[in-house]
Design an enzyme around this catalytic site. Sequence first.
Site, mmCIF file in Angstrom:
data_model
loop_
_atom_site.group_PDB
_atom_site.id
_atom_site.type_symbol
_atom_site.label_atom_id
_atom_site.label_comp_id
_atom_site.label_asym_id
_atom_site.label_seq_id
_atom_site.Cartn_x
_atom_site.Cartn_y
_atom_site.Cartn_z
ATOM 1 N N HIS A 113 0.723 -1.080 0.135
ATOM 2 C CA HIS A 113 0.134 0.002 0.003
ATOM 3 C C HIS A 113 0.832 1.340 0.224
ATOM 4 C CE1 HIS A 113 0.749 -0.437 4.329
ATOM 5 N NE2 HIS A 113 0.601 1.019 4.314
ATOM 6 N N ASP B 197 0.089 -7.668 1.107
ATOM 7 C CA ASP B 197 0.563 -6.303 1.469
ATOM 8 C C ASP B 197 1.942 -6.313 1.800
ATOM 9 O OD1 ASP B 197 0.302 -3.556 1.795
ATOM 10 O OD2 ASP B 197 -0.044 -3.563 3.970
ATOM 11 N N SER C 35 4.801 2.634 8.032
ATOM 12 C CA SER C 35 4.523 1.367 7.334
ATOM 13 C C SER C 35 5.742 0.931 6.113
ATOM 14 C CB SER C 35 3.191 1.656 6.519
ATOM 15 O OG SER C 35 2.084 1.608 7.451
#
Length: 453
Positions: free
Chosen positions: A191, A227, A305
């Site tokens: 993402h 992911d 992230s």
Amino acid sequence: MQARALLLAALAALALAREPPAAPCPARCDVSRCPSPRCPGGYVPDLCNCCLVCAASEGEPCGGPLDSPCGESLECVRGLCRCRWSHAVCGTDGHTYANVCALQAASRRALQLSGTPVRQLQKGACPLGLHQLSSPRYKFNFIADVVEKIAPAVVHIELFLRHPLFGRNVPLSSGSGFIMSEAGLIITNAHVVSSNSAAPGRQQLKVQLQNGDSYEATIKDIDKKSDIATIKIHPKKKLPVLLLGHSADLRPGEFVVAIGSPFALQNTVTTGIVSTAQREGRELGLRDSDMDYIQTDAIINYGNSGGPLVNLDGEVIGINTLKVTAGISFAIPSDRITRFLTEFQDKQIKDWKKRFIGIRMRTITPSLVDELKASNPDFPEVSSGIYVQEVAPNSPSQRGGIQDGDIIVKVNGRPLVDSSELQEAVLTESPLLLEVRRGNDDLLFSIAPEVVM
């Protein structure tokens, strides 16, 4: 006069007769009867070579019939034990000692008190501030040691949209990642490097290293369900890397460190412990997930992230991914990353078999250069590149002009550091503009990879 000499001899014989004879050594050494002295100067064997007795320390008398031998690193000089070396030394406790013998004496005392010896760190006095190494601040700052080890391999990633009319870069997302190969392969979250934006324009990835260098990146492989994504940059030199650990070995309560670049604040560090290494995705409301996540209380913010979650050995045991609430965050386990990389490598191998340029090659290393110069003194001075060991007959490389012994230094304008970079170019680009060093000449060749059906 003669009578006086005879009298003195008789008195000396009488004194010797009265002196108790030396105790004979036992036929069998019984170490259980040996004393247990504490000796600042160390230990030496007794006259019977059975028990250990105290050695003479620096400055104590030696050489007499009743004197103990000098201890370790000491020698008897004019009746006193002196150190064999006179230069000052720096100990691992941060103190400067007058000589090696003083350090060894301090080490023996430290062993008796704490069980931790003092080692020689360097010749000469300790640098300014090194005495603080023995303080609690330095002794127990293991988190700082981990961060110092891993930070150079953590990168900041930004995804932009290049507006087709105004030519401006519109930010879409940002996050973190970490370097997996010296040639510039980076792991992050899917993402972070992808966007569902419907706005027109071309998406661009920019990667910034810890030293400030920036590169454009391309996506090599992506799995949006898990992911996980890999992206690639083309650095000018070899990069620092992080190693993957085994997340299956994690235990609840184990210390972990999360590092990333939230809000573009590079190398922001948080710490915590592992709550569990097997939190099912369905428990987190991820219905399609078949993954068990690592739960930790290390804070993961927006922009963190894709950064690594590491253990105290500096091994990556997860990718920072989700923040549910304060004190509850989740990471993708490193074992899942390993599986993703293995599948990616298998796919690359299959693709590599389908496209080829027809050369056997070796990455240029200092040892290879020495080996080639031994057989060919005119071998050019190179520090990086790809050595062409053999060109296959009737291959694209042979038809394009590549010869055995050539050194490929660039592909499509990018310096080559590792053979994997040329392999990737063969898979993804055509034609290939190869810059070749042949003797003292720099040559350019255009090679079109062939597809094997």
